[in-house]
Design a protein around this motif. Structure first.
Motif, PDB file in Angstrom:
ATOM      1  N   MET A 161       0.865  -1.204   0.005  1.00  0.00           N
ATOM      2  CA  MET A 161       0.067  -0.010  -0.040  1.00  0.00           C
ATOM      3  C   MET A 161       0.797   1.003  -0.048  1.00  0.00           C
ATOM      4  O   MET A 161       1.881   1.497   0.810  1.00  0.00           O
ATOM      5  N   ASP A 162       0.661   2.169  -0.977  1.00  0.00           N
ATOM      6  CA  ASP A 162       1.478   3.201  -0.937  1.00  0.00           C
ATOM      7  C   ASP A 162       0.975   4.371  -0.064  1.00  0.00           C
ATOM      8  O   ASP A 162      -0.224   4.526   0.394  1.00  0.00           O
ATOM      9  N   LYS A 163       1.821   4.992   0.538  1.00  0.00           N
ATOM     10  CA  LYS A 163       1.297   6.191   1.686  1.00  0.00           C
ATOM     11  C   LYS A 163       1.658   7.610   0.857  1.00  0.00           C
ATOM     12  O   LYS A 163       2.785   7.884   0.876  1.00  0.00           O
ATOM     13  N   ILE A 164       0.510   8.095   0.952  1.00  0.00           N
ATOM     14  CA  ILE A 164       0.523   9.590   0.158  1.00  0.00           C
ATOM     15  C   ILE A 164       1.071  10.524   1.294  1.00  0.00           C
ATOM     16  O   ILE A 164       0.530  10.477   2.403  1.00  0.00           O
ATOM     17  N   ASP A 165       2.013  11.299   0.582  1.00  0.00           N
ATOM     18  CA  ASP A 165       2.417  12.370   1.582  1.00  0.00           C
ATOM     19  C   ASP A 165       2.110  13.627   0.628  1.00  0.00           C
ATOM     20  O   ASP A 165       2.539  14.071  -0.267  1.00  0.00           O
ATOM     21  N   PHE A 166       0.938  14.414   1.337  1.00  0.00           N
ATOM     22  CA  PHE A 166       0.394  15.556   0.485  1.00  0.00           C
ATOM     23  C   PHE A 166       1.495  16.795   0.430  1.00  0.00           C
ATOM     24  O   PHE A 166       1.383  17.653  -0.367  1.00  0.00           O
ATOM     25  N   LYS A 167       2.489  16.865   1.329  1.00  0.00           N
ATOM     26  CA  LYS A 167       3.603  17.753   1.190  1.00  0.00           C
ATOM     27  C   LYS A 167       4.297  17.730  -0.093  1.00  0.00           C
ATOM     28  O   LYS A 167       4.892  18.813  -0.325  1.00  0.00           O
ATOM     29  N   LYS A 168       4.233  16.484  -0.496  1.00  0.00           N
ATOM     30  CA  LYS A 168       4.946  16.243  -1.854  1.00  0.00           C
ATOM     31  C   LYS A 168       3.936  16.163  -3.110  1.00  0.00           C
ATOM     32  O   LYS A 168       4.496  16.514  -4.180  1.00  0.00           O
ATOM     33  N   THR A 169       2.894  15.759  -2.827  1.00  0.00           N
ATOM     34  CA  THR A 169       1.759  15.758  -3.860  1.00  0.00           C
ATOM     35  C   THR A 169       0.665  16.902  -4.399  1.00  0.00           C
ATOM     36  O   THR A 169       0.503  16.878  -5.367  1.00  0.00           O
ATOM     37  N   LEU A 170       0.902  17.663  -3.352  1.00  0.00           N
ATOM     38  CA  LEU A 170      -0.261  18.965  -3.624  1.00  0.00           C
ATOM     39  C   LEU A 170       0.706  19.936  -3.998  1.00  0.00           C
ATOM     40  O   LEU A 170       1.470  20.570  -3.248  1.00  0.00           O
ATOM     41  N   TYR A 224      -5.497  11.121  13.524  1.00  0.00           N
ATOM     42  CA  TYR A 224      -5.047   9.848  13.517  1.00  0.00           C
ATOM     43  C   TYR A 224      -6.034   9.091  13.168  1.00  0.00           C
ATOM     44  O   TYR A 224      -5.793   7.875  12.747  1.00  0.00           O
ATOM     45  N   LYS A 225      -7.006   9.054  14.085  1.00  0.00           N
ATOM     46  CA  LYS A 225      -8.199   8.068  13.937  1.00  0.00           C
ATOM     47  C   LYS A 225      -8.657   7.925  12.394  1.00  0.00           C
ATOM     48  O   LYS A 225      -9.066   7.013  11.708  1.00  0.00           O
ATOM     49  N   LEU A 226      -8.802   9.045  11.879  1.00  0.00           N
ATOM     50  CA  LEU A 226      -9.181   9.326  10.312  1.00  0.00           C
ATOM     51  C   LEU A 226      -8.181   8.425   9.478  1.00  0.00           C
ATOM     52  O   LEU A 226      -8.584   7.785   8.383  1.00  0.00           O
ATOM     53  N   LYS A 227      -6.830   8.749   9.724  1.00  0.00           N
ATOM     54  CA  LYS A 227      -5.842   7.989   8.924  1.00  0.00           C
ATOM     55  C   LYS A 227      -5.972   6.450   8.999  1.00  0.00           C
ATOM     56  O   LYS A 227      -5.902   5.668   8.019  1.00  0.00           O
ATOM     57  N   GLN A 255      -7.424   1.267   7.179  1.00  0.00           N
ATOM     58  CA  GLN A 255      -8.058  -0.039   7.328  1.00  0.00           C
ATOM     59  C   GLN A 255      -9.226  -0.289   6.717  1.00  0.00           C
ATOM     60  O   GLN A 255      -9.652  -1.556   6.135  1.00  0.00           O
ATOM     61  N   GLY A 256     -10.053   0.707   6.430  1.00  0.00           N
ATOM     62  CA  GLY A 256     -11.528   0.614   5.768  1.00  0.00           C
ATOM     63  C   GLY A 256     -11.648   0.717   4.186  1.00  0.00           C
ATOM     64  O   GLY A 256     -12.326   0.185   3.426  1.00  0.00           O
ATOM     65  N   LEU A 257     -10.528   1.558   3.761  1.00  0.00           N
ATOM     66  CA  LEU A 257     -10.521   2.006   2.227  1.00  0.00           C
ATOM     67  C   LEU A 257      -9.359   1.580   1.538  1.00  0.00           C
ATOM     68  O   LEU A 257      -9.187   1.713   0.597  1.00  0.00           O
ATOM     69  N   GLY A 258      -8.199   1.115   2.484  1.00  0.00           N
ATOM     70  CA  GLY A 258      -7.111   0.877   1.738  1.00  0.00           C
ATOM     71  C   GLY A 258      -6.177   1.996   1.214  1.00  0.00           C
ATOM     72  O   GLY A 258      -5.465   1.745   0.306  1.00  0.00           O
ATOM     73  N   ARG A 259      -6.589   2.978   1.783  1.00  0.00           N
ATOM     74  CA  ARG A 259      -5.670   4.482   1.254  1.00  0.00           C
ATOM     75  C   ARG A 259      -5.047   4.813   2.579  1.00  0.00           C
ATOM     76  O   ARG A 259      -5.515   5.293   3.643  1.00  0.00           O
ATOM     77  N   ASP A 260      -3.637   4.829   2.498  1.00  0.00           N
ATOM     78  CA  ASP A 260      -2.767   5.424   3.571  1.00  0.00           C
ATOM     79  C   ASP A 260      -2.264   6.739   3.252  1.00  0.00           C
ATOM     80  O   ASP A 260      -1.897   6.912   2.018  1.00  0.00           O
ATOM     81  N   TYR A 261      -1.852   7.525   4.280  1.00  0.00           N
ATOM     82  CA  TYR A 261      -1.336   8.696   4.092  1.00  0.00           C
ATOM     83  C   TYR A 261      -0.824   9.465   5.322  1.00  0.00           C
ATOM     84  O   TYR A 261      -0.820   8.584   6.267  1.00  0.00           O
ATOM     85  N   VAL A 262       0.214  10.057   5.101  1.00  0.00           N
ATOM     86  CA  VAL A 262       0.850  10.726   6.174  1.00  0.00           C
ATOM     87  C   VAL A 262      -0.030  11.855   6.723  1.00  0.00           C
ATOM     88  O   VAL A 262      -0.628  12.713   5.860  1.00  0.00           O
ATOM     89  N   VAL A 263      -0.186  12.189   8.034  1.00  0.00           N
ATOM     90  CA  VAL A 263      -1.231  13.239   8.557  1.00  0.00           C
ATOM     91  C   VAL A 263      -0.486  14.660   8.103  1.00  0.00           C
ATOM     92  O   VAL A 263       0.653  14.790   8.427  1.00  0.00           O
ATOM     93  N   PRO A 264      -1.335  15.483   7.531  1.00  0.00           N
ATOM     94  CA  PRO A 264      -0.605  16.754   7.038  1.00  0.00           C
ATOM     95  C   PRO A 264      -0.326  17.624   8.125  1.00  0.00           C
ATOM     96  O   PRO A 264      -0.584  17.470   9.125  1.00  0.00           O
ATOM     97  N   PRO A 265       0.616  18.461   7.484  1.00  0.00           N
ATOM     98  CA  PRO A 265       1.177  19.415   8.638  1.00  0.00           C
ATOM     99  C   PRO A 265      -0.089  20.429   9.107  1.00  0.00           C
ATOM    100  O   PRO A 265      -1.107  20.587   8.657  1.00  0.00           O
ATOM    101  N   LEU A 266       0.115  20.907  10.393  1.00  0.00           N
ATOM    102  CA  LEU A 266      -0.874  21.868  11.284  1.00  0.00           C
ATOM    103  C   LEU A 266      -0.666  23.186  10.269  1.00  0.00           C
ATOM    104  O   LEU A 266       0.273  23.619   9.892  1.00  0.00           O
ATOM    105  N   GLU A 267      -1.940  23.847  10.156  1.00  0.00           N
ATOM    106  CA  GLU A 267      -2.019  24.985   9.449  1.00  0.00           C
ATOM    107  C   GLU A 267      -2.748  26.247  10.545  1.00  0.00           C
ATOM    108  O   GLU A 267      -3.628  25.690  11.270  1.00  0.00           O
ATOM    109  N   GLY A 268      -2.672  27.280   9.946  1.00  0.00           N
ATOM    110  CA  GLY A 268      -3.201  28.320  10.825  1.00  0.00           C
ATOM    111  C   GLY A 268      -3.813  29.483   9.760  1.00  0.00           C
ATOM    112  O   GLY A 268      -2.995  29.874   9.201  1.00  0.00           O
ATOM    113  N   LEU A 269      -5.103  29.943  10.242  1.00  0.00           N
ATOM    114  CA  LEU A 269      -5.514  31.176   9.595  1.00  0.00           C
ATOM    115  C   LEU A 269      -5.350  32.252  10.783  1.00  0.00           C
ATOM    116  O   LEU A 269      -5.656  32.115  11.995  1.00  0.00           O
TER     117      LEU A 269
END
Length: 208
Positions: free
Chosen positions: A1-10, A57-60, A65-79
């Motif tokens: 299973m590939d783990k998506i890192d949004f810091k690299k893909t977005l 982390y519960k969502l990750k 486990q449920g969708l077969g899609r793993d990813y790195v929890v993205p960084p904290l952001e602030g407005l």
């Protein structure tokens, strides 16, 4: 299973130090908590961080486990904003309003978020669990750059962004100042912090 890192893909997470870049940020879903006051001293700020991450982390794990899609929890952001914007230039942090954000992948829906919140609530629920919302942020056209160093040293970069680059492009700032924290500011030396600085913009009118 590939783990998506949004810091690299977005594309919206890409920025270089010393370069102001125009980018079209797509609508994105986030876990959000609002607050007010100095982030260095406000208990609500620390409590917001302590609330967002357990849900993320519960969502990750549910996604893996449920969708077969793993990813790195993205960084904290602030407005960040204030009723009197001079509070930013004079660093009167007690007057600041903020929303802390954690990006949620587009394949996760409200039902999954609700289930994650229920799981977090079932065991030692964090203080601000009832304040979390799952919402869409649609910023559109933005200018962004990478700042390396202390948060209190952002001033000259933001001044150049607002007073030079944005007007030179025939644009005007809209929305809230947005920061993305690539470093954990609780554990990283101030001079090593890597922060993406973003400002949503729109075309300036002839009267601006």
């Amino acid at each position: 299973m590939d783990k998506i890192d949004f810091k690299k893909t977005l594309d919206s997470y890409q920025a270089k130090r010393g370069v102001f870049r125009l980018v079209e940020v797509p609508p994105l879903h986030y876990l959000m908590i609002d607050g007010h006051g100095d982030p260095n001293t406000s208990p609500a700020f620390a409590e917001a961080i302590e609330t967002l991450y357990p849900i993320a982390y519960k969502l990750k794990f549910a996604s893996k486990q449920g969708l077969g899609r793993d990813y790195v929890v993205p960084p904290l952001e602030g407005l960040w904003w204030a009723d009197d914007m001079d509070a930013f230039s004079n660093r009167d942090k007690s007057q600041w309003d903020w929303t802390l954000l954690l990006l949620v992948p587009d394949w996760i829906d409200q039902a999954m978020v609700d289930a994650a919140v229920e799981q977090v609530a079932a065991k030692d629920p964090p203080a601000r669990l009832g304040d979390v919302r799952f919402d869409l942020l649609d910023e559109g056209l933005c200018v962004q750059t990478l700042h390396i160093g202390s948060f209190d040293d952002e001033g000259p970069v933001l001044q150049k962004l607002h007073e030079e680059f944005i007007p030179s492009q025939g644009l005007r700032p809209i929305g809230h100042h947005h920061e993305i924290y690539f470093s954990d500011f609780r554990r990283t030396a101030p001079d090593k912090l890597r922060t993406l600085l973003r400002q949503p913009v729109a075309q300036a009118s002839s009267t601006d």
